[in-house]
Motif scaffolding. Sequence first.
Motif, PDB file in Angstrom:
ATOM      1  N   UNK A 351       0.839  -1.199   0.000  1.00 11.51           N
ATOM      2  CA  UNK A 351       0.000   0.000   0.000  1.00 11.51           C
ATOM      3  C   UNK A 351       0.875   1.252   0.000  1.00 11.51           C
ATOM      4  N   UNK A 352       1.047   1.930  -1.145  1.00  8.26           N
ATOM      5  CA  UNK A 352       1.842   3.168  -1.187  1.00  8.26           C
ATOM      6  C   UNK A 352       1.151   4.283  -0.414  1.00  8.26           C
ATOM      7  N   UNK A 353       1.972   5.150   0.200  1.00  9.61           N
ATOM      8  CA  UNK A 353       1.440   6.237   1.026  1.00  9.61           C
ATOM      9  C   UNK A 353       2.329   7.466   0.884  1.00  9.61           C
ATOM     10  N   UNK A 354       1.717   8.651   0.926  1.00  9.78           N
ATOM     11  CA  UNK A 354       2.441   9.902   1.120  1.00  9.78           C
ATOM     12  C   UNK A 354       1.648  10.753   2.088  1.00  9.78           C
ATOM     13  N   UNK A 355       2.355  11.533   2.904  1.00 12.35           N
ATOM     14  CA  UNK A 355       1.677  12.331   3.928  1.00 12.35           C
ATOM     15  C   UNK A 355       0.837  13.454   3.324  1.00 12.35           C
ATOM     16  N   UNK A 356       1.207  13.915   2.127  1.00 11.30           N
ATOM     17  CA  UNK A 356       0.509  15.048   1.513  1.00 11.30           C
ATOM     18  C   UNK A 356       1.104  16.391   1.883  1.00 11.30           C
ATOM     19  N   UNK A 357       2.108  16.402   2.794  1.00 11.33           N
ATOM     20  CA  UNK A 357       2.704  17.680   3.216  1.00 11.33           C
ATOM     21  C   UNK A 357       3.348  18.409   2.043  1.00 11.33           C
TER      22      UNK A 357
END
Length: 614
Positions: A351-357
């Motif tokens: 599951x790829x993820x990025x914080x969005x910051x």
Amino acid sequence: MSFQETPVPSDEDEAFYVHCRAAYLAVFRSSLTNISSKQQLCRALQQAGRNPTHATLKKYWTPRISKLNFDEFFEILKSEKKTEETELMRAFKKMDVNSDGYISHSELEKALTTRGEKMTTEEVNAIFSMADINKDGKLDYAEFCRLLVSTVEQCQMAALERLEANAKLKRQNFGSQSYSPPKSSVSSAAATLPQPPETPRAESDTTLKKDSRSSSRPSSARSRRSSLSNSITMTSSTNKASKIPEPSGLQDWHHSYMKGCFFLEDDGSISSLQYQLHLPQTTTVYLTIQPLSLSHGLDLPSSWMTVDTALFVTSAGETKEDSTLVCFTETKEKEKYVWKGELDAGTYYLLPFTSGCRLKKRSKKSLSIKPIELVYRTDTGELDLTRELREVLSDIFEVIDLDGNGLLSLEEYNFFELRTSGEKCDKDSWAVCKENFDMRKNQLTRQGFMELNLMEATEKDGDPADLWVTLEAMGYNRMLELACPVQLDVHCEGTQPAIQPLSLDSGPKLLIQALQKSITAKTGAKALRGQDNVFIYTYRGEHRISSLIANKANQKVTVHVNNEQSRNCCSSRGMSVFAVEVPARTKLVCQHTLPINERQEWTYNCVESMLPGT
């Protein structure tokens, strides 16, 4: 060390913000309530003195939007001009063929049913019956314009009065700015002073004087007694000792990889493809995920290469609800985020993820800039794709060529189709593509992909509207700037890994569960003071700090969050002060925080407190 100071809004900016908030609260009970329909958006815009057309509403309420929050409404109002009386008068004068100050029913009907956004006869009749004030069959449009503008102003004044009268609403702060009373009772400079850290509970409430500073946090005694302050200072060398070196002989390990992309959705959320990993036997695994460089120039690094990424690994149970978190990448090696360990034989979800910051929706200002040309006519009058579009299509090809073999299979092409049109290409349609576009081994080549898009532009006689829909769905804005493509690699020491993408409709639920578990499993819960059922979890990673709110009560709570004392930090919320509504018996990720400058010390200082009345 450089500190990022909060700019002081001008009087005009502050007045605009207050009017915007008053309009919103004239339609909804709280700034936390989302706009959930085009009709609600229309009502809120009208309360703010706008006269939205069907085209305006379609522009902001697209088929892919299901809700808008207050901050998004605030940005819309910045782009939409207020309806002025002179503007209305000009429009009516064009219909007044006799120039006598009146418009007959037939003149109004002809204008409104044949020009611009055409209305039905019934709609025109309804307008005329309301506008024919004297009931003489003629419309005195000057009087009508004055009445219309006056009504709008009265609505706005009533909304402002309700806002001023409601003390609870004045204490709430759900946008990127805080509510300030009128200038007669507070100065603009004082209204934006940063707040001091929360006073410890042991101190007397009388030590906190009621002054005229910003209400960016609740000022009641109850709020001070139910607050929690977290302060964590990180340095650029905090976790150097925990680096994971690349295994020796990695080039001899079994390797498989997949590409993907983080997409910025219209509602501000971030989505991506998810993957399934199968391991035939227990083995040591070296996992990495990183932004994928698609730069066309050797000296031009891709703008998204600083975006943080992570890869969560969960076990694949009989159902997705049975999935449990196994591990996730925490260590960083340059642009790569890394995990190394042993995994048992079996099937897992990646599951790829990025914080969005560092991956934010771009400003609406880009819409006012002339978009880049996508197609042009050659010297022979034939349509062709511009160089800029060909480069972008080549990048899209790279992203959807998931296995990196230089060809698009029907399955890979359908990820593109589902993303851009919501429909799949069946085998019969694929056979038609084979007859018309360049293919090899029943797979679409890069040239064939270009030909397919050129045909789309040719069918529309050069109208780029459909091409823009495709590009925007793939994460590009009107300046052809992309969101963030990524690549994940799986190296196994003793067995060959097999990766395949999951369907696009697998949704964010798996990732949300894994993310929440990663926060709660790594840190203890701290209760808000005076609250037995509201807990804050704060995860301190090597490069990211994340917080989660757990509400174990049987009713929803609203938690006010203040990051104003943080230094060299950026929040995934895009603002330093906000509120989070947490439903009953629910866990909710509050925010992610990253350093603005990774080479400098950064301090996370967050004060969470219960909002009065919840």
